[in-house]
Design a protein around this motif. Structure first.
Motif, PDB file in Angstrom:
ATOM      1  N   LEU A  88      18.332  28.171  34.697  1.00  0.00           N
ATOM      2  CA  LEU A  88      17.952  27.042  33.853  1.00  0.00           C
ATOM      3  C   LEU A  88      17.708  27.508  32.429  1.00  0.00           C
ATOM      4  O   LEU A  88      16.941  28.449  32.194  1.00  0.00           O
ATOM      5  CB  LEU A  88      16.665  26.399  34.390  1.00  0.00           C
ATOM      6  CG  LEU A  88      16.738  25.824  35.808  1.00  0.00           C
ATOM      7  CD1 LEU A  88      15.336  25.618  36.367  1.00  0.00           C
ATOM      8  CD2 LEU A  88      17.492  24.511  35.800  1.00  0.00           C
ATOM      9  N   PHE A 105      14.875  20.964  29.568  1.00  0.00           N
ATOM     10  CA  PHE A 105      15.712  21.808  30.416  1.00  0.00           C
ATOM     11  C   PHE A 105      17.129  21.274  30.508  1.00  0.00           C
ATOM     12  O   PHE A 105      17.370  20.056  30.507  1.00  0.00           O
ATOM     13  CB  PHE A 105      15.142  21.857  31.839  1.00  0.00           C
ATOM     14  CG  PHE A 105      13.959  22.769  31.997  1.00  0.00           C
ATOM     15  CD1 PHE A 105      12.685  22.317  31.726  1.00  0.00           C
ATOM     16  CD2 PHE A 105      14.131  24.080  32.418  1.00  0.00           C
ATOM     17  CE1 PHE A 105      11.584  23.149  31.873  1.00  0.00           C
ATOM     18  CE2 PHE A 105      13.050  24.931  32.572  1.00  0.00           C
ATOM     19  CZ  PHE A 105      11.777  24.458  32.290  1.00  0.00           C
ATOM     20  N   GLY A 106      18.098  22.207  30.628  1.00  0.00           N
ATOM     21  CA  GLY A 106      19.422  21.842  31.065  1.00  0.00           C
ATOM     22  C   GLY A 106      19.395  21.622  32.569  1.00  0.00           C
ATOM     23  O   GLY A 106      18.398  21.900  33.236  1.00  0.00           O
TER      24      GLY A 106
ATOM     25  N   TYR B  35       5.764  18.901  35.096  1.00  0.00           N
ATOM     26  CA  TYR B  35       7.177  18.551  35.110  1.00  0.00           C
ATOM     27  C   TYR B  35       7.536  17.916  36.457  1.00  0.00           C
ATOM     28  O   TYR B  35       6.929  18.233  37.486  1.00  0.00           O
ATOM     29  CB  TYR B  35       8.052  19.800  34.913  1.00  0.00           C
ATOM     30  CG  TYR B  35       7.889  20.455  33.563  1.00  0.00           C
ATOM     31  CD1 TYR B  35       6.854  21.358  33.330  1.00  0.00           C
ATOM     32  CD2 TYR B  35       8.753  20.160  32.517  1.00  0.00           C
ATOM     33  CE1 TYR B  35       6.689  21.957  32.094  1.00  0.00           C
ATOM     34  CE2 TYR B  35       8.605  20.760  31.272  1.00  0.00           C
ATOM     35  CZ  TYR B  35       7.565  21.649  31.069  1.00  0.00           C
ATOM     36  OH  TYR B  35       7.403  22.241  29.838  1.00  0.00           O
ATOM     37  N   GLN B  37      10.830  17.429  39.011  1.00  0.00           N
ATOM     38  CA  GLN B  37      12.183  17.912  39.276  1.00  0.00           C
ATOM     39  C   GLN B  37      12.816  17.112  40.399  1.00  0.00           C
ATOM     40  O   GLN B  37      12.270  17.045  41.510  1.00  0.00           O
ATOM     41  CB  GLN B  37      12.199  19.399  39.632  1.00  0.00           C
ATOM     42  CG  GLN B  37      13.618  19.968  39.742  1.00  0.00           C
ATOM     43  CD  GLN B  37      13.649  21.474  39.929  1.00  0.00           C
ATOM     44  OE1 GLN B  37      12.752  22.071  40.500  1.00  0.00           O
ATOM     45  NE2 GLN B  37      14.691  22.120  39.389  1.00  0.00           N
ATOM     46  N   LEU B  43      14.865  18.930  35.773  1.00  0.00           N
ATOM     47  CA  LEU B  43      13.466  19.145  35.383  1.00  0.00           C
ATOM     48  C   LEU B  43      13.155  18.307  34.149  1.00  0.00           C
ATOM     49  O   LEU B  43      13.784  18.461  33.109  1.00  0.00           O
ATOM     50  CB  LEU B  43      13.241  20.618  35.037  1.00  0.00           C
ATOM     51  CG  LEU B  43      12.606  21.494  36.092  1.00  0.00           C
ATOM     52  CD1 LEU B  43      12.833  22.953  35.776  1.00  0.00           C
ATOM     53  CD2 LEU B  43      11.111  21.221  36.143  1.00  0.00           C
ATOM     54  N   LEU B  88       9.857  17.148  43.318  1.00  0.00           N
ATOM     55  CA  LEU B  88       9.023  18.338  43.249  1.00  0.00           C
ATOM     56  C   LEU B  88       8.260  18.266  41.927  1.00  0.00           C
ATOM     57  O   LEU B  88       8.870  18.146  40.862  1.00  0.00           O
ATOM     58  CB  LEU B  88       9.889  19.594  43.292  1.00  0.00           C
ATOM     59  CG  LEU B  88       9.154  20.930  43.216  1.00  0.00           C
ATOM     60  CD1 LEU B  88       8.282  21.156  44.459  1.00  0.00           C
ATOM     61  CD2 LEU B  88      10.146  22.088  43.052  1.00  0.00           C
TER      62      LEU B  88
END
Lengths: 115, 114
Positions: A88, A105-106, B35, B37, B43, B88
């Motif tokens: 990532l 994030f990618g 975060y 996910q 994310l 998550l």
């Protein structure tokens, strides 16, 4: 829109070769860049960070940053099967108040190291 | 030094319920970020706390909220759960949350909404 783009892969590399992972970002005001590795079912693990143009080396890993091209890469030398994971790329963009946003994030690149 | 800890590790809830997740940062770290996910969105940043104050917020509805205590421990709350909240949830800590600060992730809480 502040974005980080990665090729989702999978990227297949033979054991012992160099794996090259790439990432582009949208905002020239980006402050810092991070590479995380995530194994299936686990949380992201920090591999490297880079803030300045050029290369930064840590063991088998080299991060490269080119702010003019808005491009970040990660090279893994002497790739091992244990390097098989999702990588990532993350950027910390500046916010309007002079601070920084949370990490963007990618989607990650799935790397497979073939024995 | 102990890493970031999150509790519980797994949760199953039904639609309409609310849930509270907990995060203890690395000792000495004062910034905590959360975060989400998911397979589809990857994310995504929820919010960041430093010195008990929310410093940044991502693009999530008001059903998602959080707080930080004086010992830097943090909680996040999701009210009126929807199926799409299954994900998550990751907590990350850093020293001060500065622009070049590195964030270290906990193991996450896997939330399933039925």
């Amino acid at each position: 829109q502040k974005e980080v783009e990665q090729n989702s892969g999978p990227l297949s590399v033979p054991e012992g070769a160099i794996a090259s992972l790439n990432c582009t970002y949208s905002d020239r005001g980006s402050q810092s860049f991070f590479w995380y590795r995530q194994y299936s079912g686990k949380s992201p693990e920090l591999i490297m960070f880079i803030y300045s143009n050029g290369d930064k080396e840590d063991g088998r890993f080299t991060a490269q940053l080119n702010k003019a091209s808005q491009y970040v890469s990660l090279l893994i030398r002497d790739s091992q099967p244990s390097d098989s994971a999702t990588y990532l790329c993350a950027a910390r963009f500046g916010d309007s108040g002079g601070g920084a946003d949370g990490l963007t994030f990618g989607k990650g690149t799935h790397l497979i190291i073939q024995p | 030094k102990a890493g970031v800890t999150q509790t519980p590790r797994y949760l199953i809830k039904t639609r309409g319920q609310q849930v509270t997740l907990s995060c203890s940062p690395i000792s000495g770290h004062r910034s905590v970020s959360w975060y989400q996910q998911t397979p589809g969105q990857g994310l995504q940043f929820l919010f960041e706390y430093f010195s008990e104050t929310q410093r940044n917020k991502g693009n999530f509805p008001g059903r998602f909220s959080g707080r930080q205590f004086s010992n830097s421990r943090s909680e996040m709350n999701v009210s009126t759960l929807e199926l799409g909240d299954s994900a998550l949830y990751l907590c990350a800590s850093s020293l001060t949350g500065g622009k070049t600060d590195t964030q270290y992730f906990g193991p996450g809480t896997r939330l399933t909404v039925l």
